[in-house]
Design a protein around this motif. Structure first.
Motif, mmCIF file in Angstrom:
data_model
loop_
_atom_site.group_PDB
_atom_site.id
_atom_site.type_symbol
_atom_site.label_atom_id
_atom_site.label_comp_id
_atom_site.label_asym_id
_atom_site.label_seq_id
_atom_site.Cartn_x
_atom_site.Cartn_y
_atom_site.Cartn_z
ATOM 1 N N GLU A 29 -1.697 2.870 0.352
ATOM 2 C CA GLU A 29 -2.850 3.351 -0.409
ATOM 3 C C GLU A 29 -2.445 3.851 -1.795
ATOM 4 N N GLU A 30 -1.200 4.284 -1.937
ATOM 5 C CA GLU A 30 -0.749 4.803 -3.234
ATOM 6 C C GLU A 30 -0.712 3.686 -4.265
ATOM 7 N N GLN A 31 -1.306 3.914 -5.416
ATOM 8 C CA GLN A 31 -1.349 2.926 -6.487
ATOM 9 C C GLN A 31 -0.523 3.439 -7.674
ATOM 10 N N THR A 32 0.327 2.559 -8.212
ATOM 11 C CA THR A 32 1.103 2.921 -9.393
ATOM 12 C C THR A 32 0.167 3.101 -10.586
ATOM 13 N N PRO A 33 0.241 4.217 -11.306
ATOM 14 C CA PRO A 33 -0.637 4.412 -12.477
ATOM 15 C C PRO A 33 -0.308 3.399 -13.572
ATOM 16 N N GLN A 34 -1.251 2.514 -13.846
ATOM 17 C CA GLN A 34 -0.990 1.403 -14.761
ATOM 18 C C GLN A 34 -0.827 1.872 -16.198
ATOM 19 N N LEU A 35 -1.570 2.882 -16.603
ATOM 20 C CA LEU A 35 -1.456 3.374 -17.975
ATOM 21 C C LEU A 35 -0.102 4.025 -18.213
ATOM 22 N N THR A 36 0.503 4.555 -17.159
ATOM 23 C CA THR A 36 1.818 5.186 -17.283
ATOM 24 C C THR A 36 2.922 4.148 -17.393
ATOM 25 N N TYR A 37 2.846 3.104 -16.557
ATOM 26 C CA TYR A 37 3.952 2.146 -16.464
ATOM 27 C C TYR A 37 3.709 0.847 -17.239
ATOM 28 N N ALA A 38 2.472 0.547 -17.607
ATOM 29 C CA ALA A 38 2.202 -0.679 -18.365
ATOM 30 C C ALA A 38 1.200 -0.430 -19.483
ATOM 31 N N PRO A 39 1.442 0.574 -20.333
ATOM 32 C CA PRO A 39 0.472 0.890 -21.392
ATOM 33 C C PRO A 39 0.314 -0.234 -22.400
ATOM 34 N N ASP A 40 1.391 -1.005 -22.647
ATOM 35 C CA ASP A 40 1.320 -2.106 -23.601
ATOM 36 C C ASP A 40 0.347 -3.187 -23.147
ATOM 37 N N HIS A 42 12.050 -0.438 -10.871
ATOM 38 C CA HIS A 42 13.298 -0.328 -11.625
ATOM 39 C C HIS A 42 13.607 1.118 -11.977
ATOM 40 N N ARG A 43 12.608 1.904 -12.209
ATOM 41 C CA ARG A 43 12.845 3.306 -12.571
ATOM 42 C C ARG A 43 13.452 4.084 -11.400
ATOM 43 N N TYR A 44 13.030 3.767 -10.166
ATOM 44 C CA TYR A 44 13.483 4.515 -8.992
ATOM 45 C C TYR A 44 14.190 3.610 -7.984
ATOM 46 N N SER A 45 14.809 2.552 -8.411
ATOM 47 C CA SER A 45 15.316 1.531 -7.500
ATOM 48 C C SER A 45 16.174 2.108 -6.368
ATOM 49 N N ASP A 46 15.720 1.869 -5.123
ATOM 50 C CA ASP A 46 16.385 2.309 -3.894
ATOM 51 C C ASP A 46 16.527 3.823 -3.806
ATOM 52 N N LYS A 47 15.627 4.529 -4.487
ATOM 53 C CA LYS A 47 15.574 5.983 -4.402
ATOM 54 C C LYS A 47 14.134 6.402 -4.112
ATOM 55 N N ASP A 48 13.925 7.690 -3.907
ATOM 56 C CA ASP A 48 12.569 8.197 -3.708
ATOM 57 C C ASP A 48 11.713 7.820 -4.910
ATOM 58 N N GLY A 49 10.569 7.221 -4.632
ATOM 59 C CA GLY A 49 9.692 6.762 -5.699
ATOM 60 C C GLY A 49 9.667 5.256 -5.839
ATOM 61 N N ASP A 50 10.678 4.563 -5.287
ATOM 62 C CA ASP A 50 10.685 3.102 -5.311
ATOM 63 C C ASP A 50 9.563 2.596 -4.402
ATOM 64 N N PRO A 51 8.661 1.753 -4.918
ATOM 65 C CA PRO A 51 7.546 1.284 -4.086
ATOM 66 C C PRO A 51 7.974 0.466 -2.879
ATOM 67 N N HIS A 52 9.142 -0.224 -2.967
ATOM 68 C CA HIS A 52 9.486 -1.137 -1.868
ATOM 69 C C HIS A 52 10.991 -1.238 -1.621
ATOM 70 N N SER A 53 11.643 -0.107 -1.399
ATOM 71 C CA SER A 53 13.055 -0.145 -1.039
ATOM 72 C C SER A 53 13.219 -0.324 0.464
ATOM 73 N N PRO A 54 14.112 -1.241 0.912
ATOM 74 C CA PRO A 54 14.349 -1.387 2.349
ATOM 75 C C PRO A 54 15.109 -0.212 2.948
ATOM 76 N N TRP A 55 15.627 0.685 2.117
ATOM 77 C CA TRP A 55 16.384 1.844 2.602
ATOM 78 C C TRP A 55 15.501 3.089 2.656
ATOM 79 N N ARG A 56 14.209 2.893 2.609
ATOM 80 C CA ARG A 56 13.242 3.994 2.570
ATOM 81 C C ARG A 56 13.377 4.945 3.757
ATOM 82 N N TYR A 57 13.696 4.417 4.941
ATOM 83 C CA TYR A 57 13.681 5.229 6.156
ATOM 84 C C TYR A 57 15.067 5.606 6.660
ATOM 85 N N GLY A 58 16.125 5.171 5.985
ATOM 86 C CA GLY A 58 17.476 5.489 6.431
ATOM 87 C C GLY A 58 18.326 4.244 6.555
ATOM 88 N N GLU A 59 19.527 4.419 7.147
ATOM 89 C CA GLU A 59 20.510 3.341 7.161
ATOM 90 C C GLU A 59 20.879 2.859 8.546
#
Length: 328
Positions: free
Chosen positions: A170-181, A133-150
């Motif tokens: 292999e990249e893992q989202t830092p859990q303490l950063t995004y889910a500290p609660d 949600h923070r990077y939706s369909d932009k650089d940083g989105d873990p799973h955008s279908p537009w990652r490689y172009g249009e």
């Protein structure tokens, strides 16, 4: 012939008209090419979407009476919607977005039910989705279908990435950063660490019931195939389709910062999650299907929890809130 001031020489004017005609022809050709490519993309998307579901639908009548019984079907459907709502109500609307508050027993029950969908440990799932949600369909989105172009090859590659490929990154989202609660909640950390146990429970319940009901190994194996394997596979692909299909196609009646769309024919199987455009326009809303005729069983389940006194402070979207997010 006299040429007045500001008037182009005949040869220059003719050259200008020729150049303008060439530009017009190029523009028309590019437009037609874009239309053809767009139609090809839509047809390819249609095949990508339809073929797996068509294969599954064909398998049911072929197996009926020869390996698929009413007991198998009941176990598959019951376990499907139990674990699907564990993801949609629990993992997603409650733990990720805080669409309502739950008492402690419901909080733990939702954590376990979501884990039984076999989509990964709770804390990791929430961290990945908040990053999405923070990077939706932009650089940083873990799973955008537009990652490689249009263009078509890039979109096909992106659909595969958004649907399945990103799970092997292999990249893992830092859990303490995004889910500290959640990281700081000992009970939730324990449920998340015991993901393997909830997976075993999810896969073992159908054959246990099937074996006891039929008092046979054949009944247990048949229940395991339909109630465990097929059920988990279908739920996975429906969930992943929200990442891939719902960010590539669908209507967009609400304003959002990305390409999230509403895909109506996934609404029942996704328990209301495929009304994805509203979700990205209003992520904390407890209801995603807010327009007339939009089926959202997850919102119904939350309403039941609220009436039972197990959930409170539910973020129901009012008419003004919905109208404020309408696309111009």
């Amino acid at each position: 012939m006299t040429i007045q001031a500001g008037q182009a020489p005949p040869r220059a004017a003719e050259d200008a008209r020729t150049a303008e005609d060439a530009r017009t022809a190029t523009t028309l050709s590019a437009t037609r090419g874009g239309e053809r490519q767009g139609a090809l993309e839509r047809a390819t998307l249609g095949l990508f979407i339809a073929l797996p579901f068509a294969a599954l639908l064909a398998a049911v009548p072929l197996a009926w009476g020869r390996g698929l019984s009413w007991l198998d079907a009941g176990l598959a459907v019951g376990m499907y919607f139990l674990t699907c709502h564990g993801i949609t109500v629990g993992y997603h609307r409650y733990f990720t977005h805080g669409a309502f508050k739950a008492n402690r027993p419901l909080r733990l029950a939702l954590a376990v039910a979501g884990s039984m969908a076999v989509e990964g440990p709770l804390v990791r799932w929430v961290a990945d989705h908040r990053k999405h949600h923070r990077y939706s369909d932009k650089d940083g989105d873990p799973h955008s279908p537009w990652r490689y172009g249009e263009n078509l090859p890039a979109l096909l590659k992106g659909l595969w990435w958004a649907h399945t490929g990103w799970l092997f990154d292999e990249e893992q989202t830092p859990q303490l950063t995004y889910a500290p609660d959640l990281v700081r909640d000992p009970a939730i950390r324990a449920v998340s660490r015991l993901f393997w146990l909830w997976t075993l429970l999810s896969l073992a319940l159908p054959p246990l019931v099937g074996g006891l009901a039929t008092w046979s190994w054949q009944g247990a194996l048949s229940a395991f195939f339909w109630g465990s394997l097929v059920r988990v596979a279908l739920l996975h692909h429906v969930t992943w389709s929200i990442n891939s299909i719902c960010h590539a196609v669908g209507s967009r009646p609400f304003r959002s910062r990305d390409r999230s769309g509403n895909v109506w024919w996934l609404a029942v199987l996704s328990c209301g999650e495929s009304w994805h455009n509203l979700h990205h326009a209003d992520p904390t809303s407890a209801r995603h299907g807010v327009l007339r005729g939009q089926v959202d069983s997850s919102a119904r389940v939350i309403r039941w929890f609220e009436r039972a006194g197990w959930a409170r402070d539910v973020r129901w979207p009012g008419a003004e809130r919905i109208a404020a997010r309408r696309a111009a």
